[in-house]
Design an enzyme around this catalytic site. Structure first.
Site, PDB file in Angstrom:
ATOM      1  N   ASP B  51      84.867  35.159   8.008  1.00  0.00           N
ATOM      2  CA  ASP B  51      85.576  34.181   8.845  1.00  0.00           C
ATOM      3  C   ASP B  51      86.625  33.455   8.003  1.00  0.00           C
ATOM      4  O   ASP B  51      86.354  33.008   6.885  1.00  0.00           O
ATOM      5  CB  ASP B  51      84.563  33.176   9.424  1.00  0.00           C
ATOM      6  N   ARG B  52      87.845  33.391   8.560  1.00  0.00           N
ATOM      7  CA  ARG B  52      88.959  32.798   7.840  1.00  0.00           C
ATOM      8  C   ARG B  52      88.867  31.270   7.780  1.00  0.00           C
ATOM      9  O   ARG B  52      89.218  30.644   6.785  1.00  0.00           O
ATOM     10  CB  ARG B  52      90.286  33.206   8.493  1.00  0.00           C
ATOM     11  N   CYS B  87      96.010  38.194  13.950  1.00  0.00           N
ATOM     12  CA  CYS B  87      95.152  37.009  13.750  1.00  0.00           C
ATOM     13  C   CYS B  87      96.010  36.001  13.023  1.00  0.00           C
ATOM     14  O   CYS B  87      96.468  36.249  11.901  1.00  0.00           O
ATOM     15  CB  CYS B  87      93.931  37.350  12.901  1.00  0.00           C
ATOM     16  N   ASN B  88      96.257  34.848  13.669  1.00  0.00           N
ATOM     17  CA  ASN B  88      97.115  33.847  13.048  1.00  0.00           C
ATOM     18  C   ASN B  88      96.496  33.270  11.785  1.00  0.00           C
ATOM     19  O   ASN B  88      97.147  33.179  10.742  1.00  0.00           O
ATOM     20  CB  ASN B  88      97.376  32.711  14.042  1.00  0.00           C
ATOM     21  N   THR B  89      95.214  32.885  11.888  1.00  0.00           N
ATOM     22  CA  THR B  89      94.573  32.196  10.777  1.00  0.00           C
ATOM     23  C   THR B  89      94.628  33.027   9.505  1.00  0.00           C
ATOM     24  O   THR B  89      94.822  32.503   8.393  1.00  0.00           O
ATOM     25  CB  THR B  89      93.117  31.849  11.140  1.00  0.00           C
ATOM     26  N   ALA B  90      94.499  34.361   9.664  1.00  0.00           N
ATOM     27  CA  ALA B  90      94.488  35.244   8.495  1.00  0.00           C
ATOM     28  C   ALA B  90      95.807  35.208   7.730  1.00  0.00           C
ATOM     29  O   ALA B  90      95.867  35.655   6.574  1.00  0.00           O
ATOM     30  CB  ALA B  90      94.172  36.673   8.925  1.00  0.00           C
ATOM     31  N   THR B 131      93.523  27.598  15.804  1.00  0.00           N
ATOM     32  CA  THR B 131      92.330  27.053  15.150  1.00  0.00           C
ATOM     33  C   THR B 131      92.719  25.850  14.296  1.00  0.00           C
ATOM     34  O   THR B 131      93.869  25.715  13.869  1.00  0.00           O
ATOM     35  CB  THR B 131      91.671  28.091  14.219  1.00  0.00           C
ATOM     36  N   LYS B 170      85.439  34.484  21.525  1.00  0.00           N
ATOM     37  CA  LYS B 170      84.862  35.496  20.624  1.00  0.00           C
ATOM     38  C   LYS B 170      83.439  35.864  21.062  1.00  0.00           C
ATOM     39  O   LYS B 170      83.017  37.009  20.922  1.00  0.00           O
ATOM     40  CB  LYS B 170      84.847  34.986  19.180  1.00  0.00           C
ATOM     41  N   CYS B 201      96.849  31.430  18.331  1.00  0.00           N
ATOM     42  CA  CYS B 201      95.601  32.118  17.994  1.00  0.00           C
ATOM     43  C   CYS B 201      95.551  33.289  18.954  1.00  0.00           C
ATOM     44  O   CYS B 201      95.760  33.130  20.158  1.00  0.00           O
ATOM     45  CB  CYS B 201      94.388  31.211  18.183  1.00  0.00           C
TER      46      CYS B 201
END
Lengths: 244, 244
Positions: B51-52, B87-90, B131, B170, B201
């Site tokens: 998990d990022r 995936c934005n957070t990544a 997120t 999710k 996201c």
């Protein structure tokens, strides 16, 4: 016992919408509450693989075997522990694909026949909706024979409708009239004695189902996804030859 | 001129439903009448990537960098000519990923800012739904700064709703009430002066859109798919650093 999670390799792109449908079915079939509980899939969505139909029917198409074998090796090298081919027609080339990799390759006809025996053990005749090439390969007939189930295919006119429907789905233009014609072909197989219908082309579940066929349906793409998830999460060692 | 078709590599599984959505968007964006006119995609749907969020926020999560880099190398080795990360957070880990491969890696925030400038050149303030980790990275703020666009994020309570919504998507359990709460957070950004909202996201487009936000929406997953299809079919040579 620790949860076993094997990686599913997908020889995809035949067609891409059927590959997308397979992917979605795997996600739906996986009980997961967070990302990490899902399965890893390596999908080579390779629509550049030459058309299977003309090659099988001797109508002058390019041989897809080298591209199929190369795609199998790609997903194996990327980490697949087992391989699926969400395209019925491509199973004509199953043996060279299987021999090209060390990991097991599921066989969609064997999986459908197995699922049919479990769900409808008294089934004697099953209708087959698939490409003309798939019907011509005799692969469903061979898979159902040990169970004594006879496979009924549409007549020439009905088969032409199904082929037009499949290529229309690939083109994104399967309209209501053509879908209704395709459903009528399936219902006629029921009138001829089929107790269920195999959707033996992975494009067909996108437009046909029990709701418009009025018969029990074996969705080959769903059955393949169920088999893949079962094997990917099985605590047992994988058999080398899943489809054999 | 011959049609150029490059292979799109996808660092996926973050989460798997967002990867499926990206895949579907690429298929929809590709004008194709038969399999062979579609694009090849190599998708490593790798939900095992840690998990990022916790890693970025210093909340003790495992560092996802090694798994992200390995996944990038996998899709490159399998034949990708360009790489996307739906995936934005990544994107907090964009630099080590970019440095690990020879092919270009698209940068989702840069693509969203570019698309926003084209579509709404007079935009001065944009809302950001993503997120807590994505907001904390400041990556959207950095991407929009050269255009003089200010990024408005929700207040603490609103951000908590968005995080709950993302993790519920999710888990496959984003109910109507939570969706409505999430949409209300987006509409409040409009009331605070945002002329549009970034769905920053890739899970959010599955439940939020212009229909329930009442504002122009930049769907980061759609914009990434558009950029990927554009580059995969461009007759121009690819720049080495697409996002730079």
């Amino acid at each position: 016992m620790r949860a076993v999670h094997r990686t599913i390799g997908v020889i995809g792109g035949m067609g891409p919408w059927a590959t997308l449908d397979f992917f979605e079915k795997v996600l739906r079939l996986t009980p997961a509450r967070r990302d990490q509980e899902h399965l890893r899939l390596i999908i080579d969505n390779n629509p550049k693989i030459p058309d299977r139909g003309p090659a099988i029917l001797g109508e002058g198409g390019e041989d897809p075997t080298p591209a199929l074998v190369a795609t199998a090796r790609t997903v194996e090298a990327a980490g697949a522990d087992l391989i699926v081919i969400p395209c019925n027609t491509a199973h004509f080339f199953y043996e060279p694909i299987r021999r090209a990799v060390r990991v097991p390759v599921l066989h969609i006809m064997e999986e459908v026949a197995r699922a049919a025996a479990q769900r409808l053990p008294a089934l004697r005749r099953v209708g087959l909706l698939g490409t003309r090439a798939t019907v011509a390969t005799g692969l469903y007939q061979k898979a159902f024979r040990p169970q004594g189930v006879e496979v009924l295919a549409p007549d020439t006119a009905g088969q032409a409708v199904i082929d037009r429907l499949i290529y229309a789905i690939k083109a994104g233009e399967a309209g209501e009239a053509l879908r209704a014609e395709g459903a009528a072909v399936g219902r006629r197989l029921g009138e001829a004695g089929a107790g269920a219908v195999v959707l033996g082309c992975t494009e067909l579940p996108l437009v046909l189902g029990e709701h418009n066929l009025g018969l029990p349906v074996f969705d080959s793409n769903l059955i393949l996804a169920q088999a893949a998830v079962r094997l990917a999460t099985s605590p047992q060692p994988l058999p080398r030859e899943v489809g054999a």
